[in-house]
Design an enzyme around this catalytic site. Structure first.
Site, short mmCIF file in Angstrom:
data_model
loop_
_atom_site.label_atom_id
_atom_site.label_comp_id
_atom_site.label_asym_id
_atom_site.label_seq_id
_atom_site.Cartn_x
_atom_site.Cartn_y
_atom_site.Cartn_z
N GLU A 1 0.79 -1.23 0.00
CA GLU A 1 0.00 0.00 0.00
C GLU A 1 0.82 1.29 0.00
OE1 GLU A 1 -3.43 0.21 -0.12
OE2 GLU A 1 -3.36 -1.95 -0.48
N SER B 1 -50.04 -29.28 40.03
CA SER B 1 -49.72 -29.59 41.42
C SER B 1 -48.44 -28.95 41.92
CB SER B 1 -49.64 -31.11 41.60
OG SER B 1 -50.91 -31.70 41.43
#
Length: 849
Positions: A90, A496
């Protein structure tokens, strides 16, 4: 000579005029654009968009949320050769220019003219930093001029190392990877420090065009780009000729890697994500927060596995519903089969497969599994697959593979490796790269077992009883199939499992475990009902006078109904509110005693945690702490303090002058503690006493009998003496439960259909929910000592006659029972046959009849 002089002067004036105009234009552009340029100081405070990560209490990754994968890294953590690879690709003159490289621009122009493409690019790394952090990607001269000005400004105010670090953390490198650390993980599943030279050059080639030079999408172009960068590195003296030669001949090794989630906890992850968005908005996804939850990795995985296994076991008991699809496989090649089967999704560890042939003589079906290829399915793995008819009935037991599947059927299977050396090694259908053991794996074959996605659903929620911390939670079989979190959102009848709260209310209102109620038929006439209500026990039988202890561990419905009638419905509802159980969906009639109200698994688990911890309030919470991307703790869950009466927030000690605190805000049953502007809690989490500790202690004893002698006997498989609990099954077996605990941990399991429907005969809480509970608790309680509630003062043991509930006479057979001191049977009282443990003679008829 004079003519030449005049010409020279004219040219000089033209040049001077041109330079002046250029300077004026440049100055005008600068003066025009400079006020709108952002200050470079913003780069020092820049917050890279880093995803939200969710961890278990023991630092295992649960989930990651956010569009951008990023893992910020410092320049010191990046190998020098990797930095040089990016510079070669780059900006080779990065350390010599001042933000704009004139030679680089000229070189890029020459490359464009001579080759038709630009290899190295004209923008410097500093210019790319300016563009990536501050500017748009619009291809305009104004944007480019801004980029140049910003680059010059950045170079004046930041050193080169800082600029390079910003660049390598921000740059996009394809496949949602932002920054070099994330890219190294995505493409090579390695940290940056472990990449070889060829891999480093490959990553350095991505910034120019992440799609065009992507090694996964365009391997040929990526290879050309990589080798060009290696050549540049050799020209610049970064690497030797030998290193260049080895690297350029290296094969492409990139593959797509996502960070492996270490705990399967999608429902928990979604709860955490939702809470983070509530707190921080959309920034929760980008600011790099790390959320640490209260769940432990091992417990959470055990909860997920136990719930899935339990739902699969129920589903198998009710038969095979047939293939999920059908393919015309005539003339299809392996490649064709691979393409066709891709349209069927993998669900958790269930893999779609197409049946290619059947050999009844050998007792196998041959398959082609998604992403795995050929495999076999022995008859032994299909023996459960009687054809489904209804939840109550199945077809005959299959005897050969053709009774179950046919060629072309698409079915779900579980896969494992058969052969040597590991015949039961689980297999994922995700494509795996070749490794050193590839030849060994090829000598093994894929063995599959028939499976199907359960239609039944369930939930498991486990709470630390002393603090309310969520230890584990699973809201269904598969989050990918349904994001509906049944643990926090499904309001169902508890059946229950509601009875312990009713019995605790009785203990708080003068009844004892020895109080007698008649388990006998009863009929209720109601003008609003078409028929009379004739409640029954699940067995259909009646057992006569029964103590409350036995009525609870045998889950006798008629005892519970008579008890509620005796206590009073409003008294019971008020007591439920005292326990902070929601009563909005509780009926104000006697069916309340059988659990006909509505509670979520979270609400029920919280209620049982109150009993488990000795009667203190419980405020469930999930988030232990939140850390910013810098590691700073921005939220810490408040300390939990138990208190026997209203307490001060700073000490947790009793304060009789303070009014009882209001219930804190909750979402999905989780507490949202008050916090200041910084997100830090302002007060500790105060757990005030909600129930008499003596009543709770006696309730522990009664519920331990549910496990030792009653409907919860399957929990004895844990071989522990500290387990208490209660099963629950509603009418027509539409909802089944088990809620169990010791003094430290309370866990509740629910099983049922999302749209309430009968689960089928022989399906009760003890057969559907309890096995899941046991499977989870084996892990949750592993290596943990027994945890019993300490016995409080004011409890006495008295030998009673179990038939009457009164003190046993000297020499008379009896058993010892627990009583609060003031509720103990009167030793001087005459004991009439059938009398109850209360002292009110006129109550006897209500209890007996």
């Amino acid at each position: 000579m004079s003519q030449l002089l005049r010409t020279t002067r004219v040219l000089a004036w033209f040049i001077l005029t041109g330079l002046s105009v250029a300077i004026i234009l440049a100055s005008s552009f600068y003066l025009y654009l400079r006020p709108n340029l952002p200050p470079v100081e913003q780069l020092l405070d820049v917050r890279l968009q880093t995803p939200l990560r969710v961890y278990s209490r023991d630092n295992r990754l649960i989930a990651e949320f956010g569009e951008k994968r990023r893992a910020p890294i410092t320049i010191e953590q990046i190998p020098t050769i990797q930095l040089q690879a990016f510079l070669a690709a780059e900006d080779a003159r990065f350390y010599t220019h001042y933000g704009v490289d004139i030679k680089g621009l000229v070189r890029a122009a020459v490359e464009l003219v001579t080759t038709g493409s630009i290899q190295s690019g004209g923008s410097t790394i500093t210019m790319q930093v300016a563009k990536n952090y501050f500017l748009s990607r619009d291809r305009t001269f104004i944007r480019k001029f801004n980029e140049i000005l910003l680059a010059l400004q950045i170079e004046r105010e930041l050193d080169k190392e800082r600029i390079l670090e910003l660049y390598l953390n921000k740059i996009y490198l394809g496949n949602r990877a932002y920054g070099i650390a994330a890219a190294a993980q995505v493409y090579y599943d390695k940290p940056v420090t472990e990449l070889d030279l060829a891999q480093m050059a490959m990553l350095a080639g991505l910034p120019k065009a992440p799609s065009a030079y992507n090694p996964l999408a365009n391997p040929e172009r990526a290879l050309i780009r990589r080798n060009w960068i290696l050549g540049r590195m050799k020209e610049l003296g970064y690497i030797t000729a030998d290193a260049w030669s080895l690297a350029k001949d290296a094969p492409l090794t990139a593959s797509y890697n996502t960070r492996e989630m270490e705990v399967d906890a999608d429902y928990v992850a979604e709860m955490a994500r939702s809470e983070m968005v509530r707190r921080f908005g959309e920034e929760a996804y980008t600011e790099g927060y790390s959320v640490f939850l209260t769940v432990g990795g091992e417990k959470q995985q055990a909860a997920t596995d136990a719930l899935r296994a339990g739902l699969e076991n129920y589903d198998r008991r009710h038969g095979f519903r047939g293939p999920i699809g059908q393919l015309d496989i005539d003339g299809m090649s392996e490649e064709d089969l691979s393409g066709k089967i891709q349209s069927y999704p993998k669900v958790e560890d269930l893999i779609p497969a197409v049946v290619t042939s059947i050999d009844d003589e050998k007792g196998i079906a041959r398959l082609h599994l998604r992403n795995l290829g050929a495999g076999t399915m022995p008859m032994a793995t299909m023996s459960w697959a009687s054809r489904y008819r209804t939840e109550r009935f199945t077809g005959p037991k299959p005897e050969k593979p053709s009774d179950v599947v046919s060629p072309g059927d698409v079915v779900y299977v579980k896969a494992s490796l058969s052969g040597q050396p590991d015949a039961k090694q689980p297999v994922s259908d995700e494509p795996q790269p070749e490794d050193d053991n590839s030849s060994q794996k090829k000598s093994q074959t894929i063995q599959a077992s028939l499976a199907q996605i359960p239609r039944v659903e369930g939930a498991l929620i486990s709470l630390e009883a002393q603090t309310g911390a969520i230890e584990a939670l699973s809201g269904g079989y598969s989050f990918s199939q349904s994001k509906y979190n049944r643990a926090t959102q499904a309001s169902r009848q508890p059946g229950s499992t509601f009875k312990p709260f009713l019995y605790l209310s009785a203990l708080e209102n003068g009844r004892t475990p020895a109080t007698i109620y008649n388990d006998a038929p009863i009929v209720f006439e109601d003008s609003e009902l078409e028929t009379a209500w004739r409640p029954q026990n699940s067995s259909g039988q009646f057992y006569g006078p029964t103590t409350l202890r036995k009525g609870l561990y045998r889950s006798r419905n008629l005892v519970s109904i008579r008890l509620l009638r005796d206590l009073g419905i409003q008294t019971t509802l008020q007591y439920l509110e005292q326990l902070k159980l929601p009563t909005a969906n509780m009926p104000a009639n006697l069916s309340l005693s059988l659990g006909s109200g509505l509670l979520t698994p979270m609400e029920l688990a919280r209620g049982f945690a109150v009993i488990a911890n000795g009667g203190y309030d419980v405020q469930p919470y999930l988030i232990e702490r939140i850390e910013a991307s810098t590691g700073e703790v921005v939220y810490q869950a408040p300390e939990t303090k138990l208190c026997d009466s209203p307490c001060t927030a700073d000490t947790g000690k009793p304060d009789e002058t303070r009014e009882r605190t209001e219930t804190p805000e909750t979402i999905d049953g989780m507490t949202l503690p008050a916090s200041n502007a910084d997100g830090q809690p302002t007060t500790p989490r105060i757990m005030e006493r909600l129930a008499d500790e003596r009543s709770v202690y006696i309730m522990h004893s009664m519920m331990k009998d549910v496990v030792r002698r009653g409907t919860g006997r399957r929990a004895l498989a844990l071989n522990r003496d500290d387990i208490a609990g209660k099963t629950g099954t509603t009418n027509e077996q539409k909802d089944t439960w088990f809620a169990g605990f010791n003094h430290n941990l309370a866990t509740t399991v629910w099983v049922g259909f999302d749209q309430p429907a009968p689960l089928g005969r022989s399906e009760y809480g003890a057969t559907t929910a309890l096995p899941i509970w046991v499977d989870y608790m084996k892990t949750a309680l592993k290596d943990r000592p027994s945890a019993h509630m300490p016995r409080p003062n004011g409890i006495v043991n008295i030998r009673i006659n179990p038939e009457t509930g009164e003190r046993a006479r000297p020499g008379e057979e009896g058993l010892f029972e627990l009583f609060k001191q003031e509720d103990a049977p009167d030793p001087l009282k005459a004991r009439d046959n059938g009398h109850q443990g209360t002292n009110a003679d006129d109550d006897l008829s209500r209890q007996i009849f």
